[in-house]
Design an enzyme around this catalytic site. Structure first.
Site, mmCIF file in Angstrom:
data_model
loop_
_atom_site.group_PDB
_atom_site.id
_atom_site.type_symbol
_atom_site.label_atom_id
_atom_site.label_comp_id
_atom_site.label_asym_id
_atom_site.label_seq_id
_atom_site.Cartn_x
_atom_site.Cartn_y
_atom_site.Cartn_z
ATOM 1 N N GLU A 101 -8.376 -9.888 14.124
ATOM 2 C CA GLU A 101 -8.099 -8.481 14.396
ATOM 3 C C GLU A 101 -9.274 -7.829 15.102
ATOM 4 O OE1 GLU A 101 -4.778 -7.248 11.130
ATOM 5 O OE2 GLU A 101 -6.856 -6.879 10.538
ATOM 6 N N CYS A 114 -14.641 -2.617 17.549
ATOM 7 C CA CYS A 114 -15.084 -3.382 16.383
ATOM 8 C C CYS A 114 -14.535 -4.788 16.538
ATOM 9 C CB CYS A 114 -14.576 -2.724 15.103
ATOM 10 S SG CYS A 114 -15.044 -3.602 13.587
ATOM 11 N N CYS A 121 -13.824 -15.127 6.317
ATOM 12 C CA CYS A 121 -15.238 -14.917 6.017
ATOM 13 C C CYS A 121 -15.588 -15.675 4.749
ATOM 14 C CB CYS A 121 -15.532 -13.424 5.833
ATOM 15 S SG CYS A 121 -17.280 -13.054 5.541
ATOM 16 N N CYS A 125 -17.109 -10.880 -0.378
ATOM 17 C CA CYS A 125 -17.303 -9.531 -0.937
ATOM 18 C C CYS A 125 -15.998 -9.070 -1.587
ATOM 19 C CB CYS A 125 -17.747 -8.562 0.144
ATOM 20 S SG CYS A 125 -19.305 -9.047 0.931
ATOM 21 N N CYS A 128 -13.581 -6.396 0.063
ATOM 22 C CA CYS A 128 -13.298 -6.576 1.488
ATOM 23 C C CYS A 128 -12.098 -7.492 1.667
ATOM 24 C CB CYS A 128 -14.524 -7.160 2.197
ATOM 25 S SG CYS A 128 -14.236 -7.591 3.928
ATOM 26 N N GLY A 173 -15.400 -11.464 9.454
ATOM 27 C CA GLY A 173 -16.465 -12.457 9.480
ATOM 28 C C GLY A 173 -17.857 -11.884 9.282
ATOM 29 N N LEU A 229 -25.666 -3.188 1.779
ATOM 30 C CA LEU A 229 -26.343 -3.299 0.484
ATOM 31 C C LEU A 229 -25.359 -3.159 -0.677
ATOM 32 C CD1 LEU A 229 -29.769 -1.440 0.785
ATOM 33 C CD2 LEU A 229 -29.346 -3.889 0.541
ATOM 34 N N HIS A 230 -24.850 -1.941 -0.864
ATOM 35 C CA HIS A 230 -23.817 -1.638 -1.872
ATOM 36 C C HIS A 230 -24.297 -1.721 -3.324
ATOM 37 C CE1 HIS A 230 -21.495 -1.911 1.709
ATOM 38 N NE2 HIS A 230 -21.428 -3.224 1.719
ATOM 39 N N CYS A 347 -13.173 -0.011 7.726
ATOM 40 C CA CYS A 347 -14.175 -0.948 7.237
ATOM 41 C C CYS A 347 -13.655 -1.677 5.999
ATOM 42 C CB CYS A 347 -15.464 -0.208 6.891
ATOM 43 S SG CYS A 347 -16.327 0.457 8.319
#
Length: 359
Positions: A101, A114, A121, A125, A128, A173, A229-230, A347
């Site tokens: 995408e 983007c 990936c 995460c 995600c 990714g 980071l998160h 995102c």
């Protein structure tokens, strides 16, 4: 001995095009015309161009299906437009049937693309959608470049007065997991005789692949670095980003300090605000302490819904308090503008169907 596998002309930089032509007996100065058609003008039908006879003969003999070289021209299997009127998401099918995408986002006076750097990936995460689908394969340089060329053709056809100004490697990714292909693609995309996106307009995102953050610095790559980071403690971060168990938070922050010392460049840190997970004032103070001494800009990202995190977006009040604390600590801190949430183009929302598992 079997014949070499066909290669994409879009995988090659300008010097690569020169070398290939010279190897086939075509004077390398013809590379300028071919490069202009491929990269500046995004041409996919090379035989329609009025090239010099030597170059035209070479294209007839060597470029096309079943020949030595091919062009990366992913098929658009779906295009979805957001109700915001500014965002378009493209589902692109690659030569092997795998899908990725790409998102085109409009802002005041500019457009940003983007792009994806992998099919799937490996970072995992938890919030995600791409991480939830798992890893299939890396993209080649040409498959990355082709996404940019596609959105430029879209803009030229639909909005000829608008230009592509920015690019973020924040699609499907982990860009620094596919370092060599990503850097080759960026060399092509930023070439002033081709697409000519300035390095200052290009951002490379990572969840913290430490060896390649340091490699970026050592090689003097001029692109913006964005680090996700998160979490401001190891416990907080590893609960959201499993790869933190391999490259822990302390080592990541140390690598960022080294990056800043070597390059003198600001680092953009991403922080997805998840209600009840990482949006408290205490965590904002922890983040400010963690980043002390780093030239940092913090981008706060309201959580976009994905499987298992449909209702976990932080309230505006919590996000504003988080921002205030960081600003008081001296860090520029902004909220990332949301685009295309209704069509899962935001995102963390990109997730294409896995058509084929790479061997």
């Amino acid at each position: 001995m079997s014949a070499p596998a066909p290669q994409s002309l879009h995988d090659l930089g300008f010097s690569g095009i020169e070398r290939v032509l010279e190897e086939h007996g075509v004077l390398p100065h013809h590379a300028k015309a071919l490069w202009k058609a491929l990269q500046r003008e995004g041409e996919l039908d090379l035989l329609s161009r009025d090239f010099s006879p030597p170059l035209k003969r070479w294209i007839e003999d060597h470029v096309g299906e079943g020949k030595t070289f091919f062009l990366d021209a992913p098929e658009v299997t779906e295009e979805i437009r957001s109700s915001d009127g500014l965002t378009r998401k493209f589902l692109l099918k690659l030569r092997d049937g795998q899908t990725i995408e790409t998102v085109l986002m409009g802002y005041d006076g500019r457009h940003t693309v983007c792009v994806s750097t992998q099919a799937g990936c490996a970072m995992g995460c938890v919030f995600c959608a791409t991480g939830q689908m798992g890893f299939v394969r890396h993209l080649r340089p040409g498959e990355i470049v082709a996404q940019v060329l596609h959105v430029r053709r879209v803009l030229a056809a639909d909005m000829p007065d608008r230009k592509l100004r920015n690019m973020v490697m924040m699609g499907m990714g982990e860009p620094l997991h596919n370092y060599d292909s990503v850097m080759q693609a960026l060399d092509i995309i930023s070439n002033v005789r081709g697409i000519s996106l300035g390095p200052s307009k290009i951002s490379v995102s990572t969840v913290g692949v430490i060896p390649n953050i340091l490699r970026l610095a050592e090689e003097g790559r001029p692109y913006n670095l964005a680090v996700s980071l998160h979490g401001a403690t190891e416990e907080q971060r590893s609960a959201l980003i499993p790869v933190s168990k391999k490259w822990n938070l302390a080592d990541l922050v140390d690598a960022c300090r080294q990056y800043g010392t070597i390059t003198g460049r600001r680092i953009f840190f991403g922080w997805t605000l998840i209600a009840g997970k990482n949006d408290t004032e205490e965590q904002a103070h922890q983040l400010a302490e963690l980043l002390k001494g780093i030239d940092a800009h913090v981008n706060l990202i309201p959580l976009n819904p994905t499987q298992g995190y449909e209702g976990a977006a932080s309230a505006n009040k919590a996000g504003i308090a988080f921002q205030r604390i960081l600003r008081q600590a001296g860090f520029p801190c902004t909220f990332r503008q949301r685009r295309g949430i209704d069509v899962a183009a935001g995102c963390g929302q990109l997730k294409a169907e896995k058509k084929r598992v790479a061997k």
